[in-house]
Design a protein around this motif. Structure first.
Motif, short mmCIF file in Angstrom:
data_model
loop_
_atom_site.label_atom_id
_atom_site.label_comp_id
_atom_site.label_asym_id
_atom_site.label_seq_id
_atom_site.Cartn_x
_atom_site.Cartn_y
_atom_site.Cartn_z
N UNK A 1 0.87 -1.29 0.12
CA UNK A 1 0.03 0.01 -0.10
C UNK A 1 0.98 1.15 -0.08
N UNK A 2 1.88 1.36 0.83
CA UNK A 2 2.71 2.41 0.77
C UNK A 2 3.62 2.56 -0.35
N UNK A 3 3.91 1.61 -1.06
CA UNK A 3 4.81 1.57 -2.42
C UNK A 3 3.71 2.10 -3.34
N UNK A 4 2.46 1.86 -3.36
CA UNK A 4 1.46 2.23 -4.59
C UNK A 4 1.61 3.80 -4.34
N UNK A 5 1.42 4.23 -3.16
CA UNK A 5 1.07 5.67 -2.84
C UNK A 5 2.26 6.67 -3.11
N UNK A 6 3.64 6.07 -2.48
CA UNK A 6 4.82 6.76 -3.11
C UNK A 6 4.94 6.62 -4.67
N UNK A 7 4.58 5.80 -5.48
CA UNK A 7 4.98 5.85 -6.99
C UNK A 7 3.75 6.65 -7.35
N UNK B 1 -1.23 2.48 9.85
CA UNK B 1 0.15 2.31 10.40
C UNK B 1 1.09 2.97 9.90
N UNK B 2 1.05 3.46 8.71
CA UNK B 2 2.40 4.46 8.02
C UNK B 2 2.57 5.75 8.94
N UNK B 3 1.48 6.13 9.97
CA UNK B 3 1.79 7.29 10.63
C UNK B 3 2.76 7.37 11.48
N UNK B 4 3.04 6.23 12.07
CA UNK B 4 4.37 6.21 13.05
C UNK B 4 5.08 4.86 13.08
N UNK B 5 6.12 4.75 13.78
CA UNK B 5 7.07 3.34 13.70
C UNK B 5 8.20 3.83 12.72
N UNK B 6 9.22 3.02 13.06
CA UNK B 6 10.40 2.95 12.44
C UNK B 6 10.34 2.42 11.08
N UNK B 7 9.61 1.73 10.64
CA UNK B 7 9.56 0.82 9.49
C UNK B 7 8.83 1.67 8.40
N UNK B 8 8.06 2.69 8.65
CA UNK B 8 7.30 3.40 7.50
C UNK B 8 8.29 4.85 7.68
N UNK B 9 9.07 4.99 8.38
CA UNK B 9 9.77 6.50 8.49
C UNK B 9 10.33 6.77 6.82
#
Length: 494
Positions: free
Chosen positions: A168-174, A192-200
């Motif tokens: 999902x984050x890959x699609x939005x970034x692209x 889930x992208x709003x916080x946490x190190x994996x989505x920084x």
């Protein structure tokens, strides 16, 4: 037309095996949500080049086109690129646009290509990919599935500077990368992208290339995709490519009927705090600042306090051979969140599904902590629970004469260099973390069921002296209610 598409969506949703949905990360967009997403785009004119990546049967695109047909946009033409990797949906996807094909100013291109590979090839200037695309608009309900670190998708994304862990984050970034300056992207995605190190890296990528204009939250996290029984908190977000960060509109509704939409506006520095290196994205749901933000007394970092927070180091399935259901010779306590109640720690718990002890030997020694006072916070909760942050105090006497303790991985623990805290500091820290103000503040940036050590590390706290004062107060009371806790914090921060 949209209601016809909705009927087809319901049929597809009910007839598609759960295994296939999970394999593709595919959850089709309900009609009401599709219309709401389409309504978030600002009015526009000229030529529209629309992207719908992960188009499904076209619910989102149709909602967008119908808004145009009804006069919501003043486009002189619309060209749609609809990507859908599941070729079993292509006939239905094509049928969704039959009504509009006779319009000379509408064109649709349906592609079965893998969107990630197609987009990364275009962005990297592959000789066979044609001219780079510049979309004016993108509307997305992208697939939700983890991307392994060495997968073809992950490697392709890295060629265009995108580092992320989920489709999902890959699609939005692209979509952001392929959108022209001033272009608009509206997507419904997990929060889930709003916080946490994996989505920084993902947060950095979108915030450096786009600004957040609008976010919408549902109060109930199981309503947006209820037909697919998805228990996931979602956020609807509108981004503007190349825009300047400014006012952000926050809306909320109980569910996908949107009958009770509440609207507030906030400056960008309340969404992403200027001094936050992690760039957590907060979603405040009330117009004013939280009690934590307003209090000058709550401004210290854990580093300022000389305290550290870590995830419990004992990963039980990796040390399974050393676990024991009940204490026996050569074992020490193994602490799970289930060992804590409102009245304190209870150990051991006979008949528990979780082991109560772990063998102490050369293989386990490095994972153990000295017995002492600790403040612990469970890592997993649910949005529907009364509290997201639940803190408890580890009292050494609860574990007999054992000199060391094991903390299981679903617990976060506050410590001083892997040793216990002074008693009053541990108690005061637990009181502070259990306040309503902390819980409300935490919910503004944490939208999933995990309370990570990183989240707790980036919060602000009262001074060490103030926490000790809270601890003294707590020790004097055998039973403490939520009202008393909140009242005591109010006195401390007044």
């Amino acid at each position: 037309m949209l209601s016809v598409v909705e009927g087809k969506r319901l049929h597809v949703s009910r007839s598609t095996a759960a295994e296939k949905k999970a394999q593709l990360g595919q959850f089709l967009t309900p009609e009401r949500i599709a219309k709401f997403l389409a309504s978030l785009f600002p009015s526009a004119s000229g030529s529209c080049h629309l992207l719908d990546a992960g188009a499904g049967i076209g619910s989102l695109s149709v909602a967008f086109i119908e808004r145009w047909q009804e006069g919501g946009f003043q486009f002189n033409s619309v060209e749609l690129d609809a990507f859908e990797i599941d070729d079993t949906l292509h006939d239905l996807l094509s049928q969704s646009f039959e009504k509009y094909r006779n319009c000379g100013n509408f064109e649709v291109n349906i592609s079965g290509d893998d969107f990630i590979h197609a987009a990364t090839e275009s962005l990297s200037g592959n000789l066979f990919s044609g001219a780079p695309v510049n979309y004016t608009h993108a509307i997305l309900n992208p697939p939700y599935k983890k991307i392994s670190s060495n997968s073809a998708h992950r490697l392709a994304l890295r060629t265009v500077g995108i580092e992320t862990v989920n489709l999902y984050s890959a699609f939005v970034a692209l979509a952001v990368a392929q959108t022209a300056p001033g272009g608009q992207i509206v997507a419904i995605i997990p929060r889930s992208f709003c916080n946490g190190p994996y989505y920084r890296p993902f947060r950095n990528f979108i915030l450096e290339r786009a600004c957040i204009r609008h976010m919408h939250l549902f109060e109930s996290r199981n309503k947006a995709f209820k037909d697919d029984e998805v228990l996931q908190e979602n956020v609807i977000i509108r981004l503007e490519r190349g825009g300047q960060h400014g006012t952000v509109t926050i809306t909320t509704s109980t569910d996908d009927r949107f009958n009770d939409v509440a609207t507030h506006e906030h400056p960008f520095d309340r969404i992403v705090f200027p001094d936050d290196p992690e760039r957590f994205i907060h979603v405040p749901t009330s117009p004013g600042k939280s009690a934590i933000e307003l209090s000058p007394a709550v401004r210290y970092t854990l580093s300022d306090l000389g305290i550290k927070v870590s995830t419990g180091p004992v990963v039980d399935f990796r040390l399974k051979e050393y676990l024991r259901a009940m204490p026996e010779e050569g074992t020490v306590p193994l602490i799970y969140s289930s060992h804590f109640s409102s009245t304190g720690a209870v150990w051991p718990v006979p008949g528990s599904k979780k082991p109560n002890a772990i063998l102490r030997n050369e293989a386990t020694e490095k994972w153990l902590y000295p017995n002492g006072f600790y403040c612990v916070v469970r890592r997993f909760s649910s949005k529907e629970e009364r509290r997201r942050v639940v803190a408890s105090v580890v009292e050494p006497t609860a574990f007999g004469d054992h000199s060391v303790l094991g903390f299981e991985n679903h617990i976060n623990l506050f410590h001083e260099n892997k040793r216990g805290l002074p008693e009053l500091l541990a108690r005061g820290l637990a009181v502070f973390l259990n306040t309503t103000a902390v819980d409300e503040s935490f919910r503004c940036f944490n939208g999933h069921t995990q309370v990570n050590a990183t989240d707790l590390k980036l919060m602000k706290y009262p001074s060490r002296e103030a926490l000790i004062e809270l601890g003294e107060w707590a020790k004097q009371h055998s039973r403490i209610t939520q009202e008393l806790i909140d009242e005591q914090l109010g006195k401390l921060t007044a």
